[in-house]
Design an enzyme around this catalytic site. Structure first.
Site, PDB file in Angstrom:
ATOM      1  N   SER A  57       0.832  -1.205   0.000  1.00 54.45           N
ATOM      2  CA  SER A  57       0.000   0.000   0.000  1.00 54.45           C
ATOM      3  C   SER A  57       0.872   1.263   0.000  1.00 54.45           C
ATOM      4  CB  SER A  57      -0.949  -0.031   1.206  1.00 54.45           C
ATOM      5  OG  SER A  57      -1.910   0.997   1.102  1.00 54.45           O
ATOM      6  N   MET A  58       0.774   2.132   1.016  1.00 52.74           N
ATOM      7  CA  MET A  58       1.658   3.286   1.087  1.00 52.74           C
ATOM      8  C   MET A  58       3.113   2.837   1.133  1.00 52.74           C
ATOM      9  SD  MET A  58       1.933   6.432   3.836  1.00 52.74           S
ATOM     10  CE  MET A  58       2.745   5.518   5.154  1.00 52.74           C
ATOM     11  N   ASP A  95     -10.060  -4.769  -4.603  1.00 51.64           N
ATOM     12  CA  ASP A  95      -9.395  -3.950  -3.587  1.00 51.64           C
ATOM     13  C   ASP A  95     -10.281  -2.736  -3.347  1.00 51.64           C
ATOM     14  OD1 ASP A  95      -7.756  -2.063  -2.219  1.00 51.64           O
ATOM     15  OD2 ASP A  95      -5.932  -2.948  -3.053  1.00 51.64           O
ATOM     16  N   HIS A 119      -7.394  -5.602   0.068  1.00 50.59           N
ATOM     17  CA  HIS A 119      -6.257  -4.682   0.052  1.00 50.59           C
ATOM     18  C   HIS A 119      -5.060  -5.154   0.883  1.00 50.59           C
ATOM     19  CE1 HIS A 119      -4.002  -1.069  -0.402  1.00 50.59           C
ATOM     20  NE2 HIS A 119      -3.997  -0.830   0.891  1.00 50.59           N
TER      21      HIS A 119
END
Length: 257
Positions: free
Chosen positions: A97-98, A195, A225
């Site tokens: 993710s990030m 997601d 996700h």
């Protein structure tokens, strides 16, 4: 006086000493190293040295995130990179993710990286966050339940998130997007078909804009996700290890010698 919040139980960074091949792992926004623990342990069991950082402002209290700049998160991952340099001759980075955006940041700066692995990386478009771009209020917004298909999984995360942190995440994505052409190392990217946080098109954008001659995308059919904790976690772990073994000069040298 600023409140000093303790690290949440289970949210600590971890390090496993192995061979000369290092694997640095970054969790995602409002997450903790707990979300990548299975992946880290699996990789360590294959003999690699593994370091999973706890990004600044994470794993304590959501108020800790309020004063963070995205450069603080980049710095957190840089510190893990420097730690691994003390133990290893070759380094791969994995980001979820990030953490995927942060991984791309480092890959654009450190041309000696052996390869990067991205898991549902945040880069170009997160509709649920875009509405907060440029806003000053409210100070905090509710954070929904983690996007995990397996309902038996518990992820350590925050119940709220500072709007300032959301804006820093958007700035990180904007900055990193411009750096993608500077990435030349091998790239393995996982994207979930379903997601509810980061659209899979984010992954497509990354693989289309990096300069890496080696780019492989693996589609996850049975995870949302937070895929490193979901039904496809074994597939991610096995495929990641195969990628590391295939693109490690140290590993290849030991096979041919």
């Amino acid at each position: 006086m600023t409140t000093q919040y303790p690290i949440l139980d289970g949210a600590e960074a971890f390090f496993f000493k192995g061979n000369d091949i290092g694997v640095l792992i970054s969790h995602g926004f409002v997450g903790t190293p707990q979300s990548v623990r299975f992946l880290g342990e699996y990789i360590a069991q294959q003999g690699f040295t593994v370091c999973a950082v706890r990004l600044k402002g994470h794993g304590t209290h959501y108020e800790d995130m309020e004063s963070c700049l995205y450069s603080d998160w980049v710095q957190s991952l840089e510190e893990g990179y420097r730690l691994l340099q003390q133990h290893c001759r070759e380094i791969f980075i994995i980001g979820q993710s990030m953490g995927g955006a942060l991984t791309a940041q480092l890959a654009s700066k450190h041309q000696d990286l052996a390869g990067i692995i991205l898991i549902n990386a945040a880069m170009t478009s997160i509709p649920v966050l875009e509405e907060f771009r440029g806003k000053q209020e409210p100070r905090f917004v509710d954070e929904g339940a983690p996007d995990i298909k397996d309902k038996n999984v518990y992820e350590i995360t925050y119940s709220k998130v500072p709007i300032s942190a959301i804006q820093q995440l958007l700035l990180l994505m904007d900055d990193t997007k411009e750096r993608l052409p500077h990435i030349t190392c091998p790239v393995l990217a996982f994207k979930s078909v379903e997601d509810h946080v980061v659209p899979p098109e984010n992954t497509d954008y990354i693989t289309q804009h990096v300069s890496s001659p080696i780019r492989k995308t693996v589609t996850l059919q049975n995870s949302y996700h937070v895929a490193s904790m979901d039904y496809d976690k074994e597939l991610i772990a096995e495929t990641s290890c195969a990628f590391i073994q295939a693109h490690s000069k140290i590993q290849q040298a030991s096979i041919t010698s």
